[in-house]
Write an enzyme that holds these catalytic residues in place. Structure first.
Site, short mmCIF file in Angstrom:
data_model
loop_
_atom_site.label_atom_id
_atom_site.label_comp_id
_atom_site.label_asym_id
_atom_site.label_seq_id
_atom_site.Cartn_x
_atom_site.Cartn_y
_atom_site.Cartn_z
N ASP A 1 0.79 -1.10 0.02
CA ASP A 1 0.18 -0.12 -0.10
C ASP A 1 0.99 1.16 0.04
O ASP A 1 1.96 1.32 0.90
CB ASP A 1 -0.82 -0.09 1.23
N ASP B 1 -3.04 4.78 -2.35
CA ASP B 1 -4.00 5.29 -1.35
C ASP B 1 -4.43 6.52 -1.80
O ASP B 1 -3.74 7.47 -2.26
CB ASP B 1 -3.46 5.28 0.07
N GLU C 1 -6.56 3.82 -5.74
CA GLU C 1 -7.85 4.18 -5.13
C GLU C 1 -8.29 5.51 -5.56
O GLU C 1 -7.92 6.66 -5.10
CB GLU C 1 -7.60 4.13 -3.75
N HIS D 1 -11.07 -3.20 3.38
CA HIS D 1 -10.99 -2.54 4.82
C HIS D 1 -11.95 -1.45 4.96
O HIS D 1 -11.90 -0.87 6.21
CB HIS D 1 -9.49 -2.53 5.09
N ASP D 2 -12.31 -0.95 4.16
CA ASP D 2 -13.26 0.37 4.38
C ASP D 2 -14.79 0.31 3.99
O ASP D 2 -15.61 1.05 4.19
CB ASP D 2 -12.74 1.54 3.20
#
Ligand code: GLC
Length: 544
Positions: free
Chosen positions: A96, A199, A253, A321-322
């Site tokens: 990430d 990210d 993302e 994870h969100d």
């Protein structure tokens, strides 16, 4: 080589995957111990959520040292060992890359706020003077509230944080920042990682710091920093200066993008693929996400179809994870639990693009039915509860009820359920950093491994089918139906054609199939009439 287009990617949230030293936190040794499990699942790439040094205010998305491993997760030797063990099993590792901001614990930030002349690090961040008694501008944090925080000891100076207070935004107008990031990328690529999930990447470049319209309720400022030309330039530069020298890929993302921007990412090779966010509003308002609405399959599938039609390649996901758990959101957890989870698996794995599976999705992990505000760790959920209370003049209980139902991220973050033993086999009994979901006695890997009809074994078969299918990997996409009950689409490659049919309803649906079809893969084992699809059925038919 195009591994990223051919393999299924599995996302690991390290804190919650497997705790090898029984300290309550998942770790790298834990991941190593489960590589054989992942191999047998059929995945070929792991995306590791952040494992870097971090105070963990936003669970590692607040990095204090980009070249060090968080001691909670282990050591650099453990990381090197993970890379090697994964390589031995032909599994690639993707990191990430969180470069919009650093933690305020990062050495650069600590330097930046020192009151010394010619402070080189001051310009690493977005540090601005207050406007009289007012904040530098009226922008919001993406986690609600202002995005400015006053710097103690510096006269009338504020730093920008588009996320948590302790995540200070970097200044991409500064050449040194760009060079630092290139150096970080090389550091990990030289070790042998296969690329990065970037990210909030389309927010990194702020074109201006002007005030936004006061009538905007939420996300004021976004138009000055999302999808800016400067961001494309930086990504193209990363490609040329760094990425082109390695066999690797980037997935971005990218909230708030249009198909046009998506195509631009791919055409310019700024990114190899990206995640869209349109489909996540199937059960909540896209304007004010804390307002829930009833799930409607059409609102999930229509945006996914739109993206399938608009871009040549994309990263597909239903969970991460969100996002809270898909079987709880889009399935019928009570009556057709298994069927729903299998249907969603088939959907995800038959779309055009790279499928991303999030840990626990393959066993149908669910949302936590009794999550209490006091148990919550998610910094965004906590700050949003406060904002909702203030803006909507509601009591904390009501604000929590709204946030819990819509945007609370901890539903996806509870420890992985390996068995029905203590703490679901996540560890040997130490209290996990986040509470367990209590249904691990029923939903766990061990039980499902031994059950031929389980969700897990369905995933295995489905992933194998995809890995071996040129039609699913390379085929074009064409929609057929998109209704609140039945959704269907074609995938076509080299003259062969699959029709994928999904029944999102809890009833038997009549579906008039015009084509001559032969069933090749489905979520139900028993025979059924093709024009009477069982509840929550999904199947792949070859068009003859
Ligand atoms: C991304 C991450 C999320 C994090 C945020 C800020 O959206 O997925 O977990 O809170 O960025 O870094």
């Amino acid at each position: 080589m195009n591994e990223y287009k051919e393999r299924v990617i599995y996302q690991i949230y390290p804190a919650s995957f497997k705790d090898s030293n029984n300290d309550g936190w998942g770790d790298l040794r834990g991941i190593i111990s489960k590589l054989d499990y992942l191999k047998s699942l059929g995945i070929g790439i792991i995306w590791l959520s952040p494992v870097y040094a971090s105070p963990m205010d936003d669970m590692g998305y607040d990095i204090s040292d980009y070249k060090a491993i968080n001691p909670r997760f282990g050591t650099m030797e453990d990381f090197d060992c993970l890379l090697k063990e994964a390589k031995d099993r032909d599994i690639l590792i993707v990191m990430d890359l969180v470069i919009n901001h650093t933690s305020t614990e990062h050495a650069w930030f600590k330097e930046a706020i020192k009151d010394i002349p010619n402070n080189k690090y001051r310009d690493y961040y977005i540090i601005k003077e207050g406007n009289g008694k007012k904040l530098p501008n009226n922008w919001d944090s993406q986690f609600t509230g202002t995005c400015w925080e006053k710097i103690e000891g510096l006269d009338n100076k504020y730093y920008m944080h588009l996320y948590c207070k302790t995540q200070a935004d970097l200044n991409y107008h500064n050449e040194d920042v760009i060079l630092e990031v290139e150096d970080i990328m090389r550091f990990w690529l030289d070790k042998g990682v296969y690329g990065f999930r970037c990210d909030v990447i389309n927010n990194i470049y702020k074109t201006s710091y002007a005030n936004d319209s006061v009538f905007k309720l939420y996300l004021k400022g976004e138009k000055f920093y999302t999808n800016q030309p400067g961001m494309f330039e930086i990504l193209k530069r990363f490609r040329k200066e760094v990425l082109d020298n390695y066999n690797c890929f980037l997935v971005g993302e990218t909230g708030a993008i249009t198909p046009e921007i998506g195509r631009e990412f791919l055409k310019t090779k700024a990114l190899d693929m990206f995640f869209e966010f349109d489909h996540i509003y199937a059960d909540k308002s896209s304007f004010i996400p804390v307002f829930s609405r009833d799930f409607d399959a059409k609102r999930l599938v229509e945006p996914i179809f739109k993206w399938q039609e608009s871009v040549p390649w994309i990263g597909n996901y239903l969970e991460n994870h969100d996002q809270s758990r898909s079987v709880s959101r889009y399935g019928n957890e009570k009556e057709y639990y298994k069927e729903s989870a299998k249907m969603l698996a088939l959907f995800l794995l038959t779309l055009k693009g790279t499928p991303f599976i999030y840990q626990g999705e393959e066993i149908g992990m669910t949302n936590v039915s009794d999550l209490k505000f006091e148990e919550v760790n998610d910094c965004a959920a906590i700050s949003t509860v406060g904002t909702v209370q203030k803006l909507l003049h509601v009591k904390k209980e009501k604000a929590w009820e709204m946030v819990n139902k819509t945007i609370c991220r901890d539903h996806a973050r509870t420890p992985m359920q390996w068995s029905d033993k203590e703490n679901a086999g996540f560890n040997d009994g130490a209290t996990p950093w986040l509470r367990m979901n209590n249904n691990f006695d029923k939903i766990n890997v061990e039980a499902q491994l031994n059950d031929e009809d389980s969700i897990l074994n369905f995933y295995k078969r489905m992933i194998k089918f995809r890995n071996e299918s040129d039609i699913l990997k390379y085929g074009s996409f064409e929609r057929q139906y998109c209704t609140s009950k039945i959704c269907s689409f074609y995938r076509t490659y080299n003259g062969r054609r699959y029709l994928i049919v999904l029944n999102f309803s809890d009833d038997i649906e009549t579906y008039w199939l015009k084509d001559k079809l032969s069933l090749v893969f489905a979520t139900y084992k028993q025979d059924f009439h093709l024009n009477a699809l069982p509840p929550r059925f999904a199947g792949i038919f070859e068009v003859l």
